[in-house]
Design an enzyme around this catalytic site. Structure first.
Site, PDB file in Angstrom:
ATOM      1  N   THR A  65     -11.298 -21.092  -3.343  1.00 11.43           N
ATOM      2  CA  THR A  65     -11.196 -19.683  -4.768  1.00 11.43           C
ATOM      3  C   THR A  65     -10.155 -20.846  -5.246  1.00 11.43           C
ATOM      4  O   THR A  65      -8.741 -20.724  -5.012  1.00 11.43           O
ATOM      5  CB  THR A  65     -11.179 -18.414  -4.656  1.00 11.43           C
ATOM      6  OG1 THR A  65     -11.760 -18.005  -5.718  1.00 11.43           O
ATOM      7  CG2 THR A  65     -10.584 -17.965  -4.048  1.00 11.43           C
ATOM      8  N   HIS A  90      -6.932 -12.068  12.042  1.00 15.77           N
ATOM      9  CA  HIS A  90      -6.280 -12.460  12.829  1.00 15.77           C
ATOM     10  C   HIS A  90      -7.040 -12.047  14.255  1.00 15.77           C
ATOM     11  O   HIS A  90      -6.217 -12.574  15.041  1.00 15.77           O
ATOM     12  CB  HIS A  90      -5.486 -11.513  12.679  1.00 15.77           C
ATOM     13  CG  HIS A  90      -3.819 -12.148  13.254  1.00 15.77           C
ATOM     14  ND1 HIS A  90      -3.589 -12.752  13.770  1.00 15.77           N
ATOM     15  CD2 HIS A  90      -2.793 -10.887  13.118  1.00 15.77           C
ATOM     16  CE1 HIS A  90      -2.555 -13.038  14.597  1.00 15.77           C
ATOM     17  NE2 HIS A  90      -1.625 -12.137  13.640  1.00 15.77           N
TER      18      HIS A  90
END
Length: 425
Positions: A344, A396
């Site tokens: 993006t 994560h």
């Protein structure tokens, strides 16, 4: 008579909203002519006439929610619109319309009274469940809710996804479901002020909100940052932009450099290109890069397929075409599905730094920002260089900090020395 029905809306999409009828009752249409538009939570779809003739009846009005294969209206095949009848029709409509509305309102009031009585019985939940869309029914089931306690804001009081989510949020942390009256109060919209304007969220905007919130709630999201000296890319573009445009008929932009750099980095750090599926990690040996595009209706992420096999010009052409059709609302659902990684670029709007949200089920997203002349130290001397801040948000649960930082640093290396993209070092 030929029915106009809701076509297949794509994988996992079960319903749509009638956005606009381009033809009205009594108007002639040709086979395959676009007669209305449907808005899903992903794209706007055009529905074409299944046959030539005259629109005999419109069943689903603008704003109605419809499911796959539902009848939208009908066409009288082979007929032609008569000019005199068409001219007189408005006068007749003006006289009869109030009566139709009056009958419809009475029918709706009677229906609501019956529904209120049913809500008092023990079979209330079952009765209401039958009128719910598959997506809403699943959401209510997943959260173990009672449909009778949720106030619907859709047409005729129909319960929408947003109503269920608002009810769930309002009652979060309570030991027992709230009563019908308290639920109504919690989900009811506040009174609009004299200098405010209330506009219904589009299905696309609702879906964007749901997906972004789900990503935050589900993923263990973390963001790492770095800065990149854009001197090498800028000089390369300046040197070859005229030749490139003359040969390929398209401008050489920054996105092709970052896409190529991302592909090489993804090959070295496969976890960034993977996704979690239940208790498994699915590693993907293909590189379909999503490029976030801002449109008037919201953010969409069309996917450029097999970027590892495409040249700079093919990537630039693909991004340009996707962006243009996204702005026109002409992207197909399949063109926004199956991406493995997203890029993006908030820099085109002047963003200096941001923390992009992951596009599930992907595990990471790269955020680009604006290029600013900044003082940096090079070989012990202070000099001015065009610097861009980069951000990598990652899940994560699947990507360790070392992998994320190393991945982003690898992109920095490739962009600062674009020749690396050619020799893969």
């Amino acid at each position: 008579m030929v029915d106009i029905v809701v076509p297949s809306l794509g994988e996992s999409v079960t319903e749509a909203t009638v956005a606009e009828w381009l033809k009205q009752e009594g108007e002639s249409v040709e086979a395959d002519e676009t007669i209305l538009e449907l808005e899903t939570d992903k794209v706007t779809l055009e529905v074409n006439a299944p046959a030539s003739g005259v629109i005999e009846k419109i069943v689903a009005q603008t704003g109605d929610t419809v499911e796959v294969d539902a009848v939208l209206g009908s066409i009288k095949e082979g007929a032609a619109a008569a000019a005199p009848a068409k001219a007189e029709a408005p006068k007749e409509d003006k006289v009869e319309e109030p009566k139709k509305e009056e009958q419809s309102n009475k029918a709706q009031e009677a229906y609501k009274e019956r529904e209120e009585k049913r809500n008092q019985s023990s079979s209330s939940s079952k009765d209401e469940s039958a009128n719910l869309s598959p997506a809403v029914r699943k959401l209510i089931s997943d959260h173990n809710l009672d449909a009778s306690q949720i106030k619907g804001t859709g047409k005729d009081g129909r319960i929408l996804k947003g109503d269920v989510l608002a009810f769930t949020e309002a009652n979060k942390g309570k030991s027992a479901p709230a009563s019908s009256s308290s639920a109504s109060t919690a989900s009811a919209p506040r009174e609009t002020g004299p200098r405010e304007e209330r506009v219904r969220m589009t299905r696309l905007r609702q879906r964007i909100a749901e997906r972004l919130k789900d990503a935050q709630n589900t993923a263990a999201m973390l963001t790492t940052f770095n800065e990149v000296d854009m001197t090498g890319v800028i000089e390369t573009r300046k040197k070859y932009k005229d030749i490139f445009e003359k040969k390929h008929g398209i401008k050489l932009g920054f996105m092709s450099f970052f896409t190529k750099a991302a592909v090489l980095a993804l090959k070295e750090y496969p976890a960034v290109n993977a996704e979690i599926d239940g208790e498994d990690i699915v590693y993907k040996n293909f590189y379909d890069i999503g490029v976030a595009v801002s449109t008037s209706n919201g953010l969409v992420v069309p996917v450029v397929r097999d970027c590892d096999q495409k040249s700079f010009s093919e990537i630039e052409a693909g991004i340009l075409d996707m962006g243009r059709r996204a702005s026109e609302g002409k992207l197909g659902i399949e063109e926004m599905m199956g991406g493995t990684f997203t890029i993006t670029n908030g820099g085109i709007f002047g963003s200096m730094l941001s923390t992009p949200i992951i596009n599930p089920p992907q595990s990471a997203i790269l955020g680009m920002h604006n290029i600013v002349q900044r003082p940096v130290v090079v070989d012990g001397e202070i000099t001015i260089r065009p610097i861009m801040y980069l951000a990598l948000s990652y899940d994560h649960r699947i990507i360790d900090g070392k992998e994320a930082v190393s991945f982003l640093y690898r992109i920095k290396q490739l962009i600062e020395d674009p020749s690396r993209l050619l020799v893969d070092v």
